[in-house]
Enzyme design. Structure first.
Site, mmCIF file in Angstrom:
data_model
loop_
_atom_site.group_PDB
_atom_site.id
_atom_site.type_symbol
_atom_site.label_atom_id
_atom_site.label_comp_id
_atom_site.label_asym_id
_atom_site.label_seq_id
_atom_site.Cartn_x
_atom_site.Cartn_y
_atom_site.Cartn_z
ATOM 1 N N SER A 52 0.882 -1.017 0.066
ATOM 2 C CA SER A 52 0.080 -0.137 -0.112
ATOM 3 C C SER A 52 0.926 1.241 0.141
ATOM 4 O O SER A 52 2.261 1.079 -0.028
ATOM 5 C CB SER A 52 -0.984 -0.135 1.336
ATOM 6 O OG SER A 52 -0.184 0.248 2.292
ATOM 7 N N LYS A 53 0.160 2.216 -0.019
ATOM 8 C CA LYS A 53 1.026 3.590 -0.113
ATOM 9 C C LYS A 53 2.098 3.961 0.990
ATOM 10 O O LYS A 53 2.972 4.342 0.754
ATOM 11 C CB LYS A 53 -0.101 4.905 0.178
ATOM 12 C CG LYS A 53 0.316 5.998 -0.121
ATOM 13 C CD LYS A 53 -0.217 6.526 -1.406
ATOM 14 C CE LYS A 53 0.394 7.937 -1.666
ATOM 15 N NZ LYS A 53 0.877 8.327 -3.022
ATOM 16 N N ARG A 54 1.560 3.204 2.282
ATOM 17 C CA ARG A 54 2.593 3.555 3.288
ATOM 18 C C ARG A 54 4.093 2.672 3.043
ATOM 19 O O ARG A 54 4.963 3.054 3.716
ATOM 20 C CB ARG A 54 1.877 3.357 4.757
ATOM 21 C CG ARG A 54 1.976 1.942 4.798
ATOM 22 C CD ARG A 54 0.991 1.658 6.184
ATOM 23 N NE ARG A 54 0.297 0.335 5.843
ATOM 24 C CZ ARG A 54 0.822 -0.663 6.261
ATOM 25 N NH1 ARG A 54 1.939 -0.772 6.846
ATOM 26 N NH2 ARG A 54 0.006 -1.983 6.119
ATOM 27 N N GLU A 113 4.162 6.930 -9.270
ATOM 28 C CA GLU A 113 4.492 7.629 -8.236
ATOM 29 C C GLU A 113 6.076 7.360 -8.074
ATOM 30 O O GLU A 113 6.749 8.452 -7.723
ATOM 31 C CB GLU A 113 3.963 6.802 -6.932
ATOM 32 C CG GLU A 113 2.505 7.158 -6.783
ATOM 33 C CD GLU A 113 1.985 6.227 -5.557
ATOM 34 O OE1 GLU A 113 1.975 6.547 -4.471
ATOM 35 O OE2 GLU A 113 1.131 5.327 -6.124
#
Ligand code: GLU
Length: 434
Positions: free
Chosen positions: A206-208, A216
């Site tokens: 995930s993003k974290r 990104e």
């Protein structure tokens, strides 16, 4: 007996309903690697049957990201949205053959009970499933749109795909696809399912963990070979445990039998380390245009800066960057006079002694005709000797703060050489009189 050797044909089949996920990028890279290694073909199929969720901006970004990663494909991409008639006709064929039946406007495939569906997975080995566990499969939905498994088989057969490498999330689809091949009297391709990529904590990526889409990482200033290299090592262990494995090299050494069957953990620190290795080895001609947008975004006037000057700054900093986006914060003193000043370094400027040293050194540097780092260093050494200083620290720290505003960075004398005499002297005098 005569075996016909078929040319390897693989495909990457993105759904343009979002950005290119890092896991999908790995899938694409492995299909490409295998095709290029085997002298086969790498095809693209756009799985855009979900007309509501598919968007051309996602497709454009996916294709751009694939190209950015260095992947090239053969033939024109196949768009599933243009083939609804083909899928419906194929469904009718199965109905006519008694293998499928209609339920209102929907068409369902009849799954025969009492069978074992088995195949040798290229990554996991033998996988088998009892047909009782598979219910009749919807192949055309009541709204007339075809389902993923059905289109997938028709198109993979149409494209002559020999090997399907995809994520473990498709393991449950494969037996369903195999029974469609059988119903059409076709030999299924070989399947290989790659374990999913997890975060270092074992949770779904995930993003974290540092970001989930290729875009990104591109924005963060990762070089494509670094990201590709990292993703390659998340699915295959190169010979002799080599960690630097550029895609072009992997094409030569990659063996499909060697793909990892354990879940891969995405370690952003490892990726940053790899990126630093690639940045360090990149020529300035390549890096100069890549860092300019970061300078501009940071409000530094990159447009007026000469490439040769940027190249000299890069010579000093490319060994210190983990990502290109770090460049402006480390190098602002080369592009503006009101550069940021580290708070913890102010103490080096505040003592009366430092001011005296800075003023005296500035005078000496002002008279230096050869403003090379060696000559500048000489000035500092001699000055330290004359003043009976045991170490150069008391003059180097204030000078570094005065010219760059930072406690860390490239070598002080090299920095001074690139900044040039005028700026160095002016900044030292400014600090001395502050
Ligand atoms: N569109 C599917 C996906 O993105 C493709 C799966 C496959 O390779 O068959 O997961």
């Amino acid at each position: 007996m005569c075996y016909k050797i078929r040319m390897v044909r693989v495909r990457f089949a993105p759904s343009p309903t979002g950005f290119l996920h890092i896991g999908s990028a790995r899938t694409a890279i492995f299909n490409w690697l295998y095709a290029r290694h085997a002298g086969g073909k790498f095809l693209l199929r756009i799985e855009d049957t979900d007309l509501k969720r598919s968007e051309s901006r996602f497709l454009d970004e996916i294709l751009e990201d694939l190209r950015w990663l260095g992947l090239d494909w053969d033939e024109e991409p196949l768009f599933q949205s243009r083939r609804f008639d083909v899928y419906r006709a194929k469904a009718e064929e199965l109905v006519a053959a008694g293998r499928a039946y209609k339920d209102g406007a929907a068409v369902l495939f009849k799954v025969e009970p009492g069978r074992t569906i088995a195949y040798d997975d290229l990554v996991h080995g033998r996988i088998s499933v009892e047909s009782e566990t598979i219910k009749d499969q919807v192949i055309i939905k009541s709204d007339g749109s075809p389902t993923y498994n059905f289109c997938c088989v028709i198109d993979d057969a149409h494209l002559g795909i020999t090997h399907i490498l995809r994520g473990d999330d498709h393991i449950s689809n494969t037996p369903k696809q195999i029974i469609f091949y059988e119903a059409f009297g076709l030999t299924p391709p070989r399947f290989g399912h790659m374990p999913l990529i997890l975060g270092t904590d074992g949770a779904k990526l995930s993003k974290r963990h540092g970001g989930v889409s290729v875009e990104e990482y591109k924005r963060e200033g990762f070089l494509p070979e670094a990201l590709a290299n990292y993703l390659i090592c998340l699915g295959w262990t190169p010979p002799e445990g080599r960690e630097i494995m550029p895609p072009a090299e992997a094409v030569k050494l990659f063996e499909i039998e060697e793909m990892n069957d354990v879940q891969a953990k995405f370690d952003i620190q490892k990726l940053r380390w790899l990126n630093a290795e690639y940045i360090m080895k990149s020529a300035n001609e390549r890096l100069v245009p890549l860092v300019k947008p970061y300078l501009e975004a940071a409000g530094l006037p990159a447009a007026g800066v000469k490439d040769a000057y940027l190249g000299r700054v890069l010579d000093l900093y490319k060994v210190r960057l983990k990502t290109l986006s770090e460049f402006p914060a480390q190098t602002d003193c080369f592009f503006r006079e009101d550069f940021a000043v580290d708070e913890e370094g102010r103490k080096h400027l505040d003592s009366p002694e430092s001011r005296v040293y800075l003023a005296a050194l500035a005078d000496r540097l002002a008279g230096l005709t050869d403003f090379s780092h060696a000559a500048i260093e000489d000035v500092f050494r001699r000055f330290a000797e004359e003043r009976g200083l045991a170490k150069v620290g008391p003059i180097v720290h204030p000078a570094r703060m005065a010219v760059s505003g930072k406690t860390k960075g490239a070598g002080l004398f090299e920095m001074m050489e690139v900044l040039g005499r005028e700026r160095v002297v002016a900044r030292m005098r400014r600090a001395a009189n502050a």
